[in-house]
Design an enzyme around this catalytic site. Structure first.
Site, PDB file in Angstrom:
ATOM      1  N   ILE A   1      -1.183  12.732  -0.056  1.00 25.16           N
ATOM      2  CA  ILE A   1      -1.877  13.337  -0.284  1.00 25.16           C
ATOM      3  C   ILE A   1      -1.190  15.220  -0.001  1.00 25.16           C
ATOM      4  CG2 ILE A   1      -3.794  14.299   1.895  1.00 25.16           C
ATOM      5  CD1 ILE A   1      -4.921  11.123   1.273  1.00 25.16           C
TER       6      ILE A   1
ATOM      7  N   GLY B   1      -7.943  14.998   9.269  1.00 22.03           N
ATOM      8  CA  GLY B   1      -8.435  13.546   9.549  1.00 22.03           C
ATOM      9  C   GLY B   1      -8.631  12.630   7.400  1.00 22.03           C
TER      10      GLY B   1
ATOM     11  N   PRO C   1       6.908  10.883  10.744  1.00 22.83           N
ATOM     12  CA  PRO C   1       6.059   9.973  12.242  1.00 22.83           C
ATOM     13  C   PRO C   1       4.192  10.437  11.989  1.00 22.83           C
ATOM     14  CG  PRO C   1       7.740  12.211  12.815  1.00 22.83           C
ATOM     15  CD  PRO C   1       8.161  11.926  11.203  1.00 22.83           C
TER      16      PRO C   1
ATOM     17  N   TYR D   1      -0.711   5.594  10.207  1.00 21.61           N
ATOM     18  CA  TYR D   1      -0.378   3.673  10.080  1.00 21.61           C
ATOM     19  C   TYR D   1      -0.934   3.253  11.124  1.00 21.61           C
ATOM     20  CZ  TYR D   1       1.559   5.338   6.047  1.00 21.61           C
ATOM     21  OH  TYR D   1       2.087   6.556   4.988  1.00 21.61           O
ATOM     22  N   GLU D   2       0.070   3.585  12.256  1.00 24.22           N
ATOM     23  CA  GLU D   2      -0.419   2.925  13.345  1.00 24.22           C
ATOM     24  C   GLU D   2      -1.998   2.909  13.574  1.00 24.22           C
ATOM     25  OE1 GLU D   2       2.745   4.536  15.649  1.00 24.22           O
ATOM     26  OE2 GLU D   2       3.718   3.248  15.490  1.00 24.22           O
TER      27      GLU D   2
ATOM     28  N   PHE E   1       0.657  -1.072  -0.038  1.00 25.98           N
ATOM     29  CA  PHE E   1      -0.078  -0.252  -0.159  1.00 25.98           C
ATOM     30  C   PHE E   1       0.818   1.258  -0.115  1.00 25.98           C
ATOM     31  CE2 PHE E   1      -1.369   3.415   3.002  1.00 25.98           C
ATOM     32  CZ  PHE E   1      -2.992   3.933   2.404  1.00 25.98           C
TER      33      PHE E   1
ATOM     34  N   ALA F   1       3.031   9.919   8.928  1.00 25.95           N
ATOM     35  CA  ALA F   1       2.095   9.376   8.306  1.00 25.95           C
ATOM     36  C   ALA F   1       3.076   7.568   9.373  1.00 25.95           C
ATOM     37  CB  ALA F   1       3.419   8.805   7.022  1.00 25.95           C
TER      38      ALA F   1
ATOM     39  N   GLY G   1      -3.594  17.437   7.330  1.00 28.17           N
ATOM     40  CA  GLY G   1      -4.122  18.206   8.914  1.00 28.17           C
ATOM     41  C   GLY G   1      -5.990  17.358   9.800  1.00 28.17           C
TER      42      GLY G   1
END
Length: 206
Positions: A121, A129, A160, A166-167, A117, A162, A127
């Site tokens: 953006i 969502g 960080p 992802y987390e 993936f 991004a 900023g």
């Protein structure tokens, strides 16, 4: 909404990315990419030096992002619009109706039901969502509709923001490629992340 397959159950698997869905969320709509989107995506990349840096596309802060003649780029996007080896969806901001980026699933490994993936953006979509929801929508499609088992990605240490997205969506850090990118004379690590169907819930990231 269909329930997620239980452990030990192998769902039917779409063997390619021929179907190009439209996925609608509260903040964004993901719709099939078009040839004419090449112009806007090219403009987004060229107007925002952060994109080239964060994706590792350049080796210094003074280097222009790599590119190709716009006619050729339109041909590439036209090919992606019909490709069976990747799913490229434009990210549309529901508030403005404007295209603000793209998400991609590619690298299909049919035997192991996996793919990778990536997302892009632009500044207009950050900023708020939008990237989080776009990631959640396409990952959910990968597991629930395409029958994937594993989706992977790579993110550089100097991104960080991004990694947090992802987390939040459910990706787990699996390892680090040390000093994988030389940028402005300094070595930057790359992090390998993945999410499994057994970990997945559509509510993640919402």
């Amino acid at each position: 909404m269909p329930s997620r397959p239980s452990r030990g159950t192998v769902p039917s698997v779409t063997t390619d990315f021929t179907d190009k869905p439209t996925l609608v969320g509260e903040l964004v709509t993901l719709r099939p990419i078009r040839a004419e989107d090449a112009d806007l995506v090219d403009a987004i990349i060229r107007s925002d030096g952060e994109i080239a840096r964060l994706t590792g596309s350049v080796g210094s802060s003074t280097e222009d992002p790599p590119g190709m003649p716009i006619e050729r780029l339109r041909e590439v996007y036209a090919g992606w619009a019909e490709a069976d080896d990747r799913l490229v969806l434009g990210v549309v901001d529901n508030a403005s109706g404007e295209l603000v980026g793209e998400v991609v699933l590619a690298g299909w490994d049919e035997a192991n039901r996996s793919c990778w993936f990536r997302t892009l953006i632009g500044a207009a979509g950050r900023g708020r969502g939008l990237g989080t929801e776009a990631t959640r929508l396409v990952v959910d499609h990968g597991f629930r509709v395409l029958g994937l088992h594993r989706i992977t990605l790579e993110v550089y240490d100097f991104n960080p923001r991004a990694r947090h997205v992802y987390e939040k969506v459910g990706f787990v850090h699996e390892g680090t490629g040390r000093e994988a990118l030389l940028f402005d004379g300094e070595w930057v690590d790359v992090h390998f992340m993945a999410v499994l169907e057994s970990d997945w819930s559509p509510a993640l990231g919402s």
